[in-house]
Design a protein around this motif. Sequence first.
Motif, short mmCIF file in Angstrom:
data_model
loop_
_atom_site.label_atom_id
_atom_site.label_comp_id
_atom_site.label_asym_id
_atom_site.label_seq_id
_atom_site.Cartn_x
_atom_site.Cartn_y
_atom_site.Cartn_z
N GLN A 228 52.89 58.01 66.86
CA GLN A 228 52.03 56.82 66.73
C GLN A 228 51.48 57.06 65.35
O GLN A 228 51.25 56.26 64.54
CB GLN A 228 51.18 56.58 67.65
CG GLN A 228 51.47 56.28 68.87
CD GLN A 228 52.39 55.20 69.13
OE1 GLN A 228 51.88 53.99 68.44
NE2 GLN A 228 53.41 55.01 70.00
N ASN A 229 51.29 58.22 64.81
CA ASN A 229 50.95 58.55 63.50
C ASN A 229 51.53 59.68 62.92
O ASN A 229 52.29 60.49 63.27
CB ASN A 229 49.20 58.66 63.64
CG ASN A 229 48.81 59.81 64.79
OD1 ASN A 229 49.29 60.78 64.56
ND2 ASN A 229 47.98 59.25 65.69
N LYS A 230 51.06 59.94 61.53
CA LYS A 230 51.53 61.09 60.59
C LYS A 230 51.10 62.43 61.63
O LYS A 230 51.85 63.23 61.46
CB LYS A 230 50.84 60.93 59.31
CG LYS A 230 51.15 61.99 58.36
CD LYS A 230 50.58 61.65 56.99
CE LYS A 230 51.13 62.76 55.92
NZ LYS A 230 50.30 62.40 54.60
N ALA B 279 53.53 63.07 64.18
CA ALA B 279 54.84 63.65 63.49
C ALA B 279 54.84 65.08 62.96
O ALA B 279 55.78 65.75 63.20
CB ALA B 279 55.30 62.54 62.39
N LYS C 219 64.20 60.11 60.68
CA LYS C 219 63.20 59.18 61.07
C LYS C 219 61.66 59.79 61.03
O LYS C 219 60.80 59.28 60.87
CB LYS C 219 63.75 58.63 62.36
CG LYS C 219 64.84 57.98 62.21
CD LYS C 219 65.45 57.51 63.84
CE LYS C 219 66.33 56.60 63.83
NZ LYS C 219 66.91 56.21 65.27
N LYS D 109 57.91 59.16 59.15
CA LYS D 109 56.50 59.20 59.86
C LYS D 109 55.90 60.16 59.40
O LYS D 109 54.46 59.85 58.99
CB LYS D 109 56.56 59.28 61.54
CG LYS D 109 57.37 58.21 62.25
CD LYS D 109 57.67 58.54 63.61
CE LYS D 109 58.26 57.43 64.41
NZ LYS D 109 57.39 56.06 64.53
N ASP E 81 54.03 58.71 56.34
CA ASP E 81 53.39 57.32 56.41
C ASP E 81 51.94 57.55 56.15
O ASP E 81 51.16 57.86 56.94
CB ASP E 81 53.56 56.91 57.77
CG ASP E 81 52.99 55.57 58.10
OD1 ASP E 81 52.43 55.08 57.10
OD2 ASP E 81 52.96 55.16 59.31
N SER F 111 49.16 56.26 58.57
CA SER F 111 48.87 56.54 60.12
C SER F 111 47.37 57.41 59.77
O SER F 111 46.92 57.78 58.81
CB SER F 111 49.73 57.62 60.36
OG SER F 111 51.08 56.95 60.39
#
Length: 203
Positions: free
Chosen positions: A48-50, A53, A106, A110, A113, A116
């Motif tokens: 859902q967020n950095k 990731a 991918k 993330k 991002d 995030s």
Amino acid sequence: MKITVLSLFCFFLTQLAFAQTTTPGPAEIKITDSICNCISRVDMSKIQNKKEAYAVFTDCFTQHSALLIEVAEERKISISDDAEMNKLGTEIGTNLLKQNCSAALKLGMKMSDDKSGEATESSTQGVVKRIDLKGFNYIVITENGAEKSFLWLRQFTGSEEWMNGTAKLIGKKVKITWQEIEVYLPQAKGYYKVKEITAITIL
């Protein structure tokens, strides 16, 4: 094994798609494939967020960090040579991109991002006592007689001072800015919270 390898690996994973590299040997191909396979087993829709990731990447890299020693031996690099290990880290990251590891690409999106959620940062002051090598580098400082350990996972503000040799920094008073993250520690066979360094200022 120097943490700066992981720092630059992350940087290249999220920033670069083309770079000059040497032809990878068997051990280097093995670690690249292993990390790609590990990331490929992750359900990207659940990230859902950095922060999450980076946690996935850290877990995968940590699970195969022992292979870095084999790669260093293959390249005839001393694991205490910061500059060469940094270069090796960038090339492993570039290998992931060049072999078109779609999962890594991918995950890299993330990781980069900026929208995030980010972890809350804190800071601690103390005197540098030593650097522990436990798969990654841990900078240990003393504060009011108590030892505190901080994980050097990625490139951070002020890291250049530490990349050029750490012996001269022992005994220096510093301010370490850090964030708490959860990582998988193979030796402990579980997930644990650690203090990741985001900046160091020499006072």
